[in-house]
Each structure stands twice: as C-alpha cells, then as structure tokens.
Design a protein around this motif. Structure first.
Motif, PDB file in Angstrom:
ATOM      1  N   TRP A 176      34.446  32.353  30.885  1.00 40.77           N
ATOM      2  CA  TRP A 176      33.708  32.818  32.059  1.00 40.77           C
ATOM      3  C   TRP A 176      34.329  34.028  32.740  1.00 40.77           C
ATOM      4  CZ3 TRP A 176      33.148  27.788  30.607  1.00 40.77           C
ATOM      5  CH2 TRP A 176      31.844  27.297  30.610  1.00 40.77           C
ATOM      6  N   LEU A 177      35.524  34.352  32.353  1.00 45.62           N
ATOM      7  CA  LEU A 177      36.160  35.473  33.061  1.00 45.62           C
ATOM      8  C   LEU A 177      37.108  36.244  32.155  1.00 45.62           C
ATOM      9  CD1 LEU A 177      39.073  34.035  33.692  1.00 45.62           C
ATOM     10  CD2 LEU A 177      37.824  33.089  35.615  1.00 45.62           C
TER      11      LEU A 177
ATOM     12  N   ARG B  40      36.133  29.181  38.682  1.00 45.37           N
ATOM     13  CA  ARG B  40      35.515  30.381  38.088  1.00 45.37           C
ATOM     14  C   ARG B  40      35.215  31.447  39.143  1.00 45.37           C
ATOM     15  NH1 ARG B  40      31.379  26.805  34.822  1.00 45.37           N
ATOM     16  NH2 ARG B  40      32.917  25.791  33.472  1.00 45.37           N
ATOM     17  N   SER B  41      35.167  31.034  40.399  1.00 47.01           N
ATOM     18  CA  SER B  41      34.869  32.022  41.450  1.00 47.01           C
ATOM     19  C   SER B  41      36.133  32.764  41.900  1.00 47.01           C
ATOM     20  CB  SER B  41      34.223  31.329  42.659  1.00 47.01           C
ATOM     21  OG  SER B  41      35.184  30.550  43.335  1.00 47.01           O
TER      22      SER B  41
END
Lengths: 275, 331
Positions: free
Chosen positions: B7-8, A176-177
């Motif tokens: 999440w993105l 997710r990063s």
C-alpha cells in the motif's frame, strides 16, 4: 503567575520575572478515532502526577476532553473563544481539577468552523498568544488534544508547539495512513522548524489479535526506530469505564497498570524532547 | 502477507520520517518564523495608516531613470518598541523587560537613538521608578520609529519592473496590440480616496484596463482604494516575485505567501472547495491583511490588500474577479 518578588541582599526590593519555559505537546493524527483524547487526558494526568503544573487544552471542536471530564462543558468558554477573541483572559477559561497540578481548558462555545477554519495561519498568532498566556500563568506543560486532520486550527497549533505525538491505531488501515501524516508533518516543520516529532504512538494494541501485533511490527520495520515510540497503549475495557465516570484511567481503582504505561510514556516523551 | 508494503512506498515513507527526525537547522532567531517573529504582536499601536507618496513622487511606469527612494526596512525591535509604547498601563509589568532589553539590545537601540548612546545608565531602586523610566524610554524611542507601513516613495521597483516587463513581453508575443499604450502619468497613481463603506453591497467599479501590465495593476489598485477603502496592497507571484508593492513589509508578504500556498493545497485536497478562500489576518488595531490568490495565465498570483477590517467573502470574490479581469486584459 510565573512572577515573584525577590528581596535582594542589599534590601532593595526588585521585581524579577521567573518564567518557566512552557512545553507544549500536541496530540495529533491525520485519522480520527485513534485515541487522541484518551492519550491526551492520561498523558496530562501523568505529567500532573509528577508535580508539573499541567494544562490540558481541548483544541478539538467536538469538545471530547470536556465531554470526558466535565458535565457542563458545552456551556463553558474555552480554547476557541480565546482564539476568536485574543482579549479573552485565559484565567477565565481554566477549570481546576481535583488534582491540584492539573487544569483543563475546554473547547469552548465557538468552534473552528465559526472562525472561518480550514485555512492554515488564520489563528496562528492567537494560538501563540494563548500559549504565552499559559506560560505566564506558570504552567510547565500544556497538552493539546487536537481535531483529526492537520489543517485549520490544528495546523496553527502545530505551528506553535514544542512537540507532537501522533497516536495511531494498531490496525492495518490506520497504519496505511501514516505516509499522509508524515507528509503533513513535513509541511508543519517547514512552518515550525523547532517542532519536535516525538513519534508515532501505537494505540489500541491487542496482543491477542495477530493483525494488530503485525501492524505494530510492520510499522516498526518501516520507520526509523526513533519514529515509533517504544511504549504502546493497549486496548483495555478500563478506558471505557473511566470515560463513563469522567476520569483519567490512572485514578481508577484497577488502573495501576495503565497508570504505569502512561508514566513510562511520559518519561519517554520527556527524554525525546530533552534530547 | 505484509500489511503495509503493497500500500505504500517504503523508501519514500522512510525518507519522510528521517527528514522529520533530523535536528532543526541552526537559524538565526529572526529567521525561525519570518512571518511573525517570536514576539510579533501585530502592528497595532501608533499610526499604522500607510503614508502615501506624494503624486509627484509616485511611480511613472515608463520612467526608468527615476531611482528608488526607499527607507531601509525597519528592524523588528523598533516595531516592538512602538507597540509597547502604547501600552503604558502595562508599564509596570513590562518594566523589568525593558530594562533587560535595554541592556541586551544596547547596540540595536543605539542604532535607533544615536544621540542617547552616551547617556549613563540610570540606577533604579524601586519598581515604580523602573516603570516610569521604562515608559519614558519607550516613548522616546517610539517618537523616532517609523511605522512599518508606508507606501514606497517610488513604486518603480526595479524587480517589479523586471517582472512587469516580462509579463508585458509575454503579452506582446501573444496578442496584437490593438490599443495604443497608455502612458501613466503621476496623477494617475497612488491617489488616496476617502475610505468608502466596505459593507456596502454595491459592486466595485469595472476597470477599462488597458495598457502595460503594471499600469493596469495600478489602476486596479486605485479602484480598490476608492471603492473599498483599501489602505495599500501588494501583488506577488507564487515564487514571491514582487509585481507591485505599496506596503514594503517582507513579513506581510511572507504571511500572504504562506496563507495562499496553504489554501491552495487545502483546495486541492478537498474537492469542491471554493476557488477563492477568505483568507485574512488581523495585523493591527485597524488593519487587516486580506490575501486573495488568483489563478491567471501567468500562474498563481497572490494579492495582499490592507483594509481597515475583513471585507467578507462576497467582496473578496469581487476583488478576485476584477483582478483576474485586469490581468487578463490585453494591451
């Protein structure tokens, strides 16, 4: 030294500089604990085994490479000392290893923080000078293990590098990063348009854990095919055992499998850089 | 459940990734990194002290009829030649480079040395002769190469004036003019003071800054020279528009912008970071560029000041505060 004396056909001695173009590959990620140091050490080992004169540079102020491979790394001068003082001769920083083609530059006694780290650009010129000196020493490849996060000295390293590999732990949180990391790399490419992004390297992949496999697959679905390296680094107890002995995994008795993984990875990265 | 999608923004991530994989734009060698160039070695070597304009040539803010008297920007190779001239002890190492450079860059060196354009090539048969000849060549070039640092003969830049006028008109709109305009005479400007010790703890002088924007900035410049031993400075806005330029070096301005912008981003990312970072780059043996971003009512302004060495965080804060005060003063 990258410089040879040649005897020309008419017998006149001339000095001809034969400079090998140094390829500098930064191993960088926004997130910590993703296996940057493990990848750096073993990738450098793979390049050295191919006969390439390889310099493994520890640009992580924690000194993880030094702590992994040398016992007295805390007392050795290294990369950050060269950045603090551009007159520091590089040959005094280089530690030879038992593999003739592989040498190490530890992080050093000075650290990023002592250099007023945090702001990008502060040490860019000196990083470039460092690479130039490494090139003059005749190295073919320089693998740089950087600190987590793309700022300070790490940003300067990326601003001067040929290519970057981004290790990413194969688990949902790590993946997710990735957007943050892509944003940071986009900024880096503005400063260094020639920076080749070799791709995201999935590390600590656990084939028996569904979430780990799904994270890899999700990232492959999300990003363009070329952005995720085909080779992945499996989670293996052997890495811990190798670290305990201060060795690259490839030199361990049972390390043939991992050695092959990094050999394939090296070939894939080479192909990407030479595209 | 997809471990990523919630999440993105998948489209945005893909766009970023595709941008990263795009081949680098075809750019000229010099444009790859305008901040440094490939062989940027700082501007050490030779006299890098800015030569200041004579008072009579200095800017007179309210004299638009005065024309700019500026020399053309120096190409990078001239600077390199000058730098290398100082490293005679390395002449042997560099002998081959010089000979090759001479051949490759013949046109550009001819520009610098028109009277030598017809000089026949010297046949060199030994390394020592190569070294000697190389040293002679670079010395002769260096003798004719101007320092990249020089103060503009006339600070009345048209672009800077336009910007300053814009700022002044903004002030006119927002304030009632309570003080009479100060017409800055030549003697008010660009006066070199002998450098005072930078590490002194004394605070810098407070300016009684009034008058048009540009004249206030020039008064500020003079105070920084006299109190802190600054050599020269420039002031730009966040878009790179020049408000004051005593340095006339596009590369340094580019460096300052890059540093300031990166610093601002870093500050935004890390809560509690200092408003003014201590950003400096060594640009010569006795020259350090201090980059001081200052938030003002005109947005982010970036001050670049050349000092003999780094001035430290406290001084940076003082300069930033004083500049802020100067900018915010009304006419």
């Amino acid at each position: 030294m990258g410089e040879k004396m040649l005897l020309s056909h008419c017998g006149v001695v001339t000095l001809t500089k034969i400079f090998i173009v140094l390829i500098t590959i930064a191993i960088t990620s926004q997130k910590g604990g993703v296996g940057k140091t493990t990848v750096s050490i073993n990738l450098a080992h793979a390049y050295a085994r191919m006969g390439k004169r390889t310099l493994l540079v520890d640009a992580d102020p924690q000194g993880s490479v030094g702590l992994s491979l040398t016992r007295q790394s805390r007392s050795l001068s290294g990369f950050y000392d060269a950045i603090a003082d551009s007159d520091f001769p590089i040959d005094q920083l280089i530690i030879p290893t038992r593999l003739e083609t592989l040498s190490i530059v530890p992080a050093g006694r000075c650290s990023d923080y002592e250099l007023g780290g945090g702001a990008m650009g502060v040490s860019l010129h000196r990083v470039r000078t460092f690479f130039k000196m490494a090139e003059e020493q005749g190295y073919d490849v320089c693998i740089i293990d950087t600190a987590a996060g793309l700022f300070g000295a790490t940003a300067d390293v990326l601003s001067a590098c040929t290519a970057v590999v981004v290790p990413q732990q194969a688990e949902p949180l790590g993946v997710r990063s990735v957007p943050k990391m892509l944003e940071a790399l986009t900024r880096m490419q503005i400063v260094n348009p020639r920076l080749k992004v070799c791709g995201v390297l999935m590390t600590m992949v656990q084939n028996r854990l569904a979430e780990s496999v799904e994270a890899v697959q999700a990232l492959r679905n999300l990003l363009p095919q070329k952005m995720v390296l085909r080779n992945v680094i499996p989670r293996d107890d052997l890495f811990v055992r190798a670290s305990a002995k201060g060795l690259p995994v490839g030199v361990m008795e049972e390390g043939a499998g991992v050695l092959a993984v990094f050999e394939n990875l090296r070939a894939e990265i080479d192909a990407t850089i030479n595209q | 459940m997809d471990p990523l999608q919630p999440w993105l923004d998948a489209k945005e991530v893909r766009r970023l990734a595709e941008g990263l994989l795009a081949p680098p734009p075809e750019v000229e060698e010099a444009a790859v990194d305008a901040a440094y160039g490939e062989v940027f070695e700082g501007f050490a070597g030779g006299d890098d002290t800015p030569t200041l304009a004579k008072p009579s040539e200095a800017a007179v803010v309210d004299s638009p009829d005065k024309q700019e008297v500026q020399s053309a920007p120096q190409p990078l190779h001239k600077t390199e030649a000058k730098t290398e001239a100082k490293t005679e002890d390395k002449a042997e190492d560099k002998a081959e480079d010089k000979t090759e450079d001479k051949a490759v860059d013949e046109g550009s060196i001819d520009d610098a040395l028109p009277q030598q354009a017809d000089t026949p090539n010297i046949e060199v048969t030994s390394p020592s002769e190569v070294a000697e000849e190389s040293a002679r060549t670079v010395e002769s070039i260096a003798a004719q190469v101007d320092s990249p640092f020089h103060i503009s003969a006339n600070q009345n830049h048209s672009a800077a004036d336009v910007m300053a006028a814009k700022f002044d008109s903004q002030e006119d709109k927002t304030t009632n003019a309570t003080a009479s305009e100060i017409s800055v005479s030549a003697s008010d400007n660009i006066d070199v003071a002998s450098p005072s010790p930078v590490d002194s703890d004394e605070p810098i002088r407070k300016l009684d800054a009034r008058g048009p924007f540009l004249s206030r900035i020039r008064q500020f410049s003079q105070v920084v020279r006299e109190d802190l031993g600054a050599k020269a400075m420039f002031l730009i806005d966040v878009n790179g528009q020049i408000l004051l330029d005593e340095v006339e070096n596009a590369k340094l301005i580019q460096v300052a912008r890059t540093l300031a912008n990166a610093s601002q981003r870093a500050n935004r990312q890390s809560a509690g970071a200092a408003a003014v970072g201590n950003l400096h780059v060594k640009i010569g043996a006795n020259s350090t560029l201090e980059v001081i971003p200052v938030d003002s009512r005109y947005g982010l302004l970036i001050l670049g000041v050349i000092f003999p060495g780094p001035i430290g965080a406290v001084r940076v804060m003082q300069v930033a505060d004083e500049l802020h005060r100067t900018i915010e003063s009304r006419r």
